[in-house]
Design an enzyme around this catalytic site. Sequence first.
Site, PDB file in Angstrom:
ATOM      1  N   ASP A 101       8.884 -25.142   1.958  1.00 45.68           N
ATOM      2  CA  ASP A 101       9.784 -25.273   3.093  1.00 45.68           C
ATOM      3  C   ASP A 101       9.085 -25.953   4.270  1.00 45.68           C
ATOM      4  O   ASP A 101       8.306 -25.313   4.981  1.00 45.68           O
ATOM      5  CB  ASP A 101      10.259 -23.863   3.486  1.00 45.68           C
ATOM      6  CG  ASP A 101      11.193 -23.860   4.670  1.00 45.68           C
ATOM      7  OD1 ASP A 101      11.675 -24.940   5.061  1.00 45.68           O
ATOM      8  OD2 ASP A 101      11.450 -22.764   5.220  1.00 45.68           O
ATOM      9  N   ASP A 282      13.424 -31.229   6.715  1.00 43.21           N
ATOM     10  CA  ASP A 282      13.345 -29.845   6.266  1.00 43.21           C
ATOM     11  C   ASP A 282      13.712 -29.705   4.788  1.00 43.21           C
ATOM     12  O   ASP A 282      14.890 -29.674   4.436  1.00 43.21           O
ATOM     13  CB  ASP A 282      14.272 -28.978   7.122  1.00 43.21           C
ATOM     14  CG  ASP A 282      14.211 -27.511   6.722  1.00 43.21           C
ATOM     15  OD1 ASP A 282      13.348 -27.145   5.899  1.00 43.21           O
ATOM     16  OD2 ASP A 282      15.028 -26.729   7.237  1.00 43.21           O
TER      17      ASP A 282
END
Length: 391
Positions: A101, A282
């Site tokens: 992430d 992201d």
Amino acid sequence: MVGSKTVISALALSALAAAAPAPTKTTQFSINQVAVKKPAVHPAAKYAKALAKYGATVPDYVASAAASSQSGSATNTPIDGDEEYVTPVTAGDSTLNLDFDTGSADLWVYTSSTDGAPSDANYYTPSADAKKLSGYTWSISYGDGSSASGDVYKDTVVVGGVTATAQAVEAAETVSSEFSEDTGSDGLLGLAYSSINQVEPIAQKTFYFNVIDSLETPVFAVTLKHNEPGTYDFGFIDSSKYTGDLTYADINTSEGYWLFDVDGYSVEGGSSSSDSFEAIADTGTTLLMLSDDVVKAYYDQVSSAKHSILEGGYVFDCDATLPDLSLTINGYTATVPAEYLNYASVSDSLCYGGLQSAGLLGLNILGDVFLKSQYVVFNGEDNKIGFAPQA
Ligand SMILES: *[C@@H]1O[C@H](CO)[C@@H](O)[C@H](O)[C@H]1NC(C)=O
């Protein structure tokens, strides 16, 4: 004064050099994601998750669409249930499938004693050499009320060909029910800047910043794929994975995200703008989330598109012809093909958009729907991000 400071730091440096041999900058490797099955969820759940992650209150209509029984199925993949792509990692004595992430900075995992852990998760077992950090805790809470918290270990973590010997591994003591239902991954491996790590009293380094000095080139590069597992390259740039040249943008590190300027957008057959805006890259967010003016300009080109309260976001007829969407980054045009912008079906005839509004966030998120079209190089030494079309 300046002189004595220099002496001290030179001494400190030589002490450090004596204690630990200088890392050999030879490490480079690729690691492939693996697909794991997840129970199918309504695609509005992906939208709700992104809103919550970045601190927005999830509107009731989005939450109820997300919780509705109608399951989404990814377009072009006629399979029962969703797949999630995770990356295998060794942490302590356990092998875990973690969600890499770039939008967060914590490596957190479940243990056999985590209150509320998903029953089918693989659990973290500290190695015999692990050190529990006395007085250190971590806690994360999201805008949908979900939360996780626990203890912190320093342990050996191996990703592909590189080992971090004193990586902060955040072991969950308690997680709220939202996590119990979110099966598929065994935890998160954050790849944002260490400044937003949530350990207290002292923030801990992410895996990437722990190993950066041993990487041949101080980068990691991401190749996410449409409907198949992707790859993370550490320590090198794989020129076989992209076409043309990489175009770099400077990262604004002030918020701890991979935040940079986008210089405008254009919608195929529709409007365009050269007003710049900031956005973050992201990998931990599924959708592409942009400001309302961009979202409106995009769906203006899709006659059946509408914002649906029932479905919790923008939807359109599944047989609609969608336009491509392009973003300009430092003179480079990054194009997201129309196919990726049809995210999932919500009924026999209605599909949920891969592009949704970031209006509630005030932060533009270039999630997987965008990243799948690009080879993306994250350079945390020079604080820059590079893009080129995937080969
Ligand atoms: C960096 O980002 C912050 C947050 O968006 C913004 O306030 C600031 O102006 C940016 N700095 C530069 C140099 O762009």
